[in-house]
Design a protein around this motif. Structure first.
Motif, PDB file in Angstrom:
ATOM      1  N   ILE A  60     -11.185  21.094  36.252  1.00  0.00           N
ATOM      2  CA  ILE A  60     -11.702  22.226  35.472  1.00  0.00           C
ATOM      3  C   ILE A  60     -11.704  23.492  36.325  1.00  0.00           C
ATOM      4  O   ILE A  60     -11.255  24.555  35.887  1.00  0.00           O
ATOM      5  CB  ILE A  60     -13.123  21.919  34.968  1.00  0.00           C
ATOM      6  N   ALA A  61     -12.218  23.372  37.549  1.00  0.00           N
ATOM      7  CA  ALA A  61     -12.268  24.534  38.450  1.00  0.00           C
ATOM      8  C   ALA A  61     -10.879  25.064  38.746  1.00  0.00           C
ATOM      9  O   ALA A  61     -10.681  26.276  38.899  1.00  0.00           O
ATOM     10  CB  ALA A  61     -12.980  24.157  39.745  1.00  0.00           C
ATOM     11  N   MET A  62      -9.899  24.168  38.798  1.00  0.00           N
ATOM     12  CA  MET A  62      -8.516  24.584  39.025  1.00  0.00           C
ATOM     13  C   MET A  62      -7.970  25.316  37.798  1.00  0.00           C
ATOM     14  O   MET A  62      -7.458  26.441  37.899  1.00  0.00           O
ATOM     15  CB  MET A  62      -7.657  23.354  39.329  1.00  0.00           C
TER      16      MET A  62
ATOM     17  N   ARG B 165     -15.280  20.755  23.060  1.00  0.00           N
ATOM     18  CA  ARG B 165     -14.900  19.552  23.812  1.00  0.00           C
ATOM     19  C   ARG B 165     -13.384  19.468  23.951  1.00  0.00           C
ATOM     20  O   ARG B 165     -12.879  18.924  24.921  1.00  0.00           O
ATOM     21  CB  ARG B 165     -15.426  18.297  23.116  1.00  0.00           C
ATOM     22  N   ASP B 166     -12.666  20.007  22.972  1.00  0.00           N
ATOM     23  CA  ASP B 166     -11.204  19.954  23.032  1.00  0.00           C
ATOM     24  C   ASP B 166     -10.669  20.640  24.286  1.00  0.00           C
ATOM     25  O   ASP B 166      -9.640  20.248  24.825  1.00  0.00           O
ATOM     26  CB  ASP B 166     -10.586  20.603  21.794  1.00  0.00           C
ATOM     27  N   ASP B 167     -11.362  21.689  24.749  1.00  0.00           N
ATOM     28  CA  ASP B 167     -10.928  22.369  25.970  1.00  0.00           C
ATOM     29  C   ASP B 167     -10.991  21.410  27.155  1.00  0.00           C
ATOM     30  O   ASP B 167     -10.092  21.392  28.004  1.00  0.00           O
ATOM     31  CB  ASP B 167     -11.822  23.585  26.254  1.00  0.00           C
ATOM     32  N   LEU B 168     -12.055  20.624  27.218  1.00  0.00           N
ATOM     33  CA  LEU B 168     -12.200  19.634  28.284  1.00  0.00           C
ATOM     34  C   LEU B 168     -11.136  18.556  28.163  1.00  0.00           C
ATOM     35  O   LEU B 168     -10.490  18.190  29.156  1.00  0.00           O
ATOM     36  CB  LEU B 168     -13.591  19.003  28.233  1.00  0.00           C
ATOM     37  N   VAL B 169     -10.934  18.057  26.958  1.00  0.00           N
ATOM     38  CA  VAL B 169      -9.961  16.984  26.740  1.00  0.00           C
ATOM     39  C   VAL B 169      -8.560  17.434  27.133  1.00  0.00           C
ATOM     40  O   VAL B 169      -7.793  16.660  27.737  1.00  0.00           O
ATOM     41  CB  VAL B 169     -10.003  16.509  25.275  1.00  0.00           C
ATOM     42  N   GLN B 170      -8.199  18.662  26.813  1.00  0.00           N
ATOM     43  CA  GLN B 170      -6.876  19.169  27.182  1.00  0.00           C
ATOM     44  C   GLN B 170      -6.683  19.179  28.692  1.00  0.00           C
ATOM     45  O   GLN B 170      -5.612  18.823  29.198  1.00  0.00           O
ATOM     46  CB  GLN B 170      -6.678  20.574  26.616  1.00  0.00           C
TER      47      GLN B 170
ATOM     48  N   THR C 121      -6.400  15.428  29.878  1.00  0.00           N
ATOM     49  CA  THR C 121      -5.119  14.785  29.542  1.00  0.00           C
ATOM     50  C   THR C 121      -3.987  15.323  30.409  1.00  0.00           C
ATOM     51  O   THR C 121      -3.019  14.609  30.683  1.00  0.00           O
ATOM     52  CB  THR C 121      -4.756  14.977  28.054  1.00  0.00           C
ATOM     53  N   ARG C 122      -4.110  16.565  30.857  1.00  0.00           N
ATOM     54  CA  ARG C 122      -3.080  17.125  31.740  1.00  0.00           C
ATOM     55  C   ARG C 122      -3.139  16.512  33.141  1.00  0.00           C
ATOM     56  O   ARG C 122      -2.112  16.301  33.774  1.00  0.00           O
ATOM     57  CB  ARG C 122      -3.239  18.644  31.857  1.00  0.00           C
ATOM     58  N   HIS C 123      -4.329  16.243  33.629  1.00  0.00           N
ATOM     59  CA  HIS C 123      -4.482  15.923  35.043  1.00  0.00           C
ATOM     60  C   HIS C 123      -4.877  14.480  35.370  1.00  0.00           C
ATOM     61  O   HIS C 123      -4.621  14.022  36.485  1.00  0.00           O
ATOM     62  CB  HIS C 123      -5.524  16.855  35.671  1.00  0.00           C
TER      63      HIS C 123
ATOM     64  N   PRO D 105      -5.384  11.754  23.875  1.00  0.00           N
ATOM     65  CA  PRO D 105      -6.572  12.511  23.464  1.00  0.00           C
ATOM     66  C   PRO D 105      -7.502  11.725  22.547  1.00  0.00           C
ATOM     67  O   PRO D 105      -8.716  11.971  22.539  1.00  0.00           O
ATOM     68  CB  PRO D 105      -5.979  13.725  22.735  1.00  0.00           C
ATOM     69  N   GLU D 106      -6.953  10.792  21.783  1.00  0.00           N
ATOM     70  CA  GLU D 106      -7.776  10.017  20.858  1.00  0.00           C
ATOM     71  C   GLU D 106      -8.775   9.116  21.581  1.00  0.00           C
ATOM     72  O   GLU D 106      -9.852   8.827  21.053  1.00  0.00           O
ATOM     73  CB  GLU D 106      -6.882   9.171  19.941  1.00  0.00           C
ATOM     74  N   LEU D 107      -8.419   8.667  22.786  1.00  0.00           N
ATOM     75  CA  LEU D 107      -9.320   7.788  23.528  1.00  0.00           C
ATOM     76  C   LEU D 107     -10.623   8.494  23.897  1.00  0.00           C
ATOM     77  O   LEU D 107     -11.683   7.859  23.967  1.00  0.00           O
ATOM     78  CB  LEU D 107      -8.631   7.279  24.800  1.00  0.00           C
ATOM     79  N   TYR D 108     -10.531   9.791  24.113  1.00  0.00           N
ATOM     80  CA  TYR D 108     -11.729  10.542  24.507  1.00  0.00           C
ATOM     81  C   TYR D 108     -12.761  10.609  23.390  1.00  0.00           C
ATOM     82  O   TYR D 108     -13.922  10.920  23.620  1.00  0.00           O
ATOM     83  CB  TYR D 108     -11.341  11.949  24.956  1.00  0.00           C
ATOM     84  N   LYS D 109     -12.324  10.322  22.158  1.00  0.00           N
ATOM     85  CA  LYS D 109     -13.254  10.327  21.030  1.00  0.00           C
ATOM     86  C   LYS D 109     -14.078   9.042  20.978  1.00  0.00           C
ATOM     87  O   LYS D 109     -15.118   8.990  20.317  1.00  0.00           O
ATOM     88  CB  LYS D 109     -12.476  10.494  19.714  1.00  0.00           C
ATOM     89  N   LYS D 110     -13.615   8.001  21.690  1.00  0.00           N
ATOM     90  CA  LYS D 110     -14.256   6.687  21.591  1.00  0.00           C
ATOM     91  C   LYS D 110     -14.905   6.222  22.891  1.00  0.00           C
ATOM     92  O   LYS D 110     -15.879   5.476  22.861  1.00  0.00           O
ATOM     93  CB  LYS D 110     -13.207   5.644  21.153  1.00  0.00           C
ATOM     94  N   MET D 111     -14.352   6.622  24.010  1.00  0.00           N
ATOM     95  CA  MET D 111     -14.793   6.093  25.295  1.00  0.00           C
ATOM     96  C   MET D 111     -16.057   6.777  25.808  1.00  0.00           C
ATOM     97  O   MET D 111     -16.418   7.871  25.372  1.00  0.00           O
ATOM     98  CB  MET D 111     -13.685   6.237  26.335  1.00  0.00           C
TER      99      MET D 111
END
Length: 340
Positions: A47-49, A263-268, A271-273, A279-285
């Motif tokens: 995130i900081a990057m 939250r989508d900003d975090l997920v993006q 998923t990049r790094h 992205p769908e896994l982040y909705k469940k885990m």
């Protein structure tokens, strides 16, 4: 061209060059090399990057992927890494006891309530037979880092002790997370300790069922930490600036999970790094717990050290004061709070 005009031209060129050099120096950023496992708990770094928090602090940060604790301690101690995320396991404490010079400086993953990032799962065909820890007697359990001082060993120890069981009452098998999933599928083991998103994926495939998340077995356990090596400790200004950016990333992470920012900003970013690309896994885990102020659970860390020492993973205890330095996070918190 007269000699006077030539001198004027040369003086102008000199002034222009001095301005260019001065401007370059003003914009020059201090380099910092950081290790990461590309796990979700490395979120504050990524995130900081991506958000430019490191650049705001005048730092040029390079993130290097690492894959083991041994590599981490070696690269930190030699100065090839300035900082790194990692696990404050028995191996780290043993390295410090043997003279390796680095510090644990901030939280990078803990079982805060509601953040059971790793969990116990049972084979689907045994879900109705394993209800309590007492039902683990005689069972085969797959765990990563067994006999190597992993944080999950302490969690298992606490779970067994809750029903009066010992390690000798179960069969613990050391294997990688991926192999645990495979062994559950082929029925070679009965219980596994997995991290996300493998917990969610194993359930979705019908291989295993979630039994207990770690935050319900051992709340607030410090299984991840940010560490500083001598390379950045010797540069206190850079160390403080790095922590400000890191905690700013940790706060964004928590804000995203609580809905204060999308939250989508975090997920993006994740998923990049990180290694979790869907992205769908982040909705469940479940997500790792990361304290917004970088606060470490030092009481729990001391308890872990006692467990590892009592169970032969460490020859003797170490003083946490020799390895933990919370001052960087405390100063960064003050800086960020003052800027609100």
């Amino acid at each position: 061209m007269t000699s006077i005009s030539k001198r004027a031209l040369l003086r102008g060129a000199a002034v222009a060059l001095a301005g260019l050099v001065g401007g370059t120096a003003a914009w020059a950023q201090e380099k910092v090399k950081v290790g990461a496992y590309a796990s979700v708990s490395d979120a504050p770094l990524y995130i900081a990057m991506d958000k430019g928090y490191f650049k705001e602090q005048g730092l040029d940060v390079e993130i290097v992927k690492i894959d083991s604790g041994a590599v981490l301690t070696t690269l930190l101690s030699t100065g090839d890494l300035d900082a790194s995320g990692g696990s404050p396991g028995a191996g780290v404490y043993n390295a410090v006891r043997q003279g390796v010079d680095f510090k644990i400086v901030a939280d990078k993953g803990s079982t805060l309530p509601g953040h059971g990032y790793f969990a116990f799962v049972v084979r689907s065909d045994l879900a109705d037979k394993i209800k309590t820890a007492a039902d683990l007697r005689g069972r085969t359990i797959g765990v990563t880092g067994y006999k190597r001082g992993a944080s999950s060993e302490v969690t298992i120890g606490k779970l067994l002790a809750s029903q009066g069981l010992k390690e000798s009452d179960v069969q613990l098998v050391n294997m990688s997370f991926g192999d645990i999933v495979a062994a559950l599928g082929t029925k070679k083991i009965e219980v596994g300790v997995l991290i996300e998103p493998l917990v969610t994926q194993a359930e979705a495939k019908g291989i295993a069922k979630l039994w207990k998340r770690a935050d319900t077995v051992y709340p607030n356990q410090q299984y991840g930490a940010l560490m500083y090596g001598p390379g950045i400790i010797k540069r206190p200004e850079a160390a403080d600036k790095f922590m400000v950016a890191y905690l700013k990333g940790a706060r964004f992470y928590n804000d995203a999970l609580s809905g204060k920012v999308p939250r989508d900003d975090l997920v993006q970013i994740l998923t990049r790094h990180t290694s979790v690309k869907d992205p769908e896994l982040y909705k469940k885990m479940a997500f790792p717990g990361i304290h917004p102020d970088g606060k470490l659970n030092t009481a729990g860390m001391a308890e872990d050290v006692k467990w590892w020492t009592a169970n032969g993973r460490m020859k003797e205890e170490v003083k946490l004061s020799d390895i933990v330095d919370a001052s960087y996070a405390e100063r960064a918190k003050k800086t960020l709070d003052a800027s609100r």
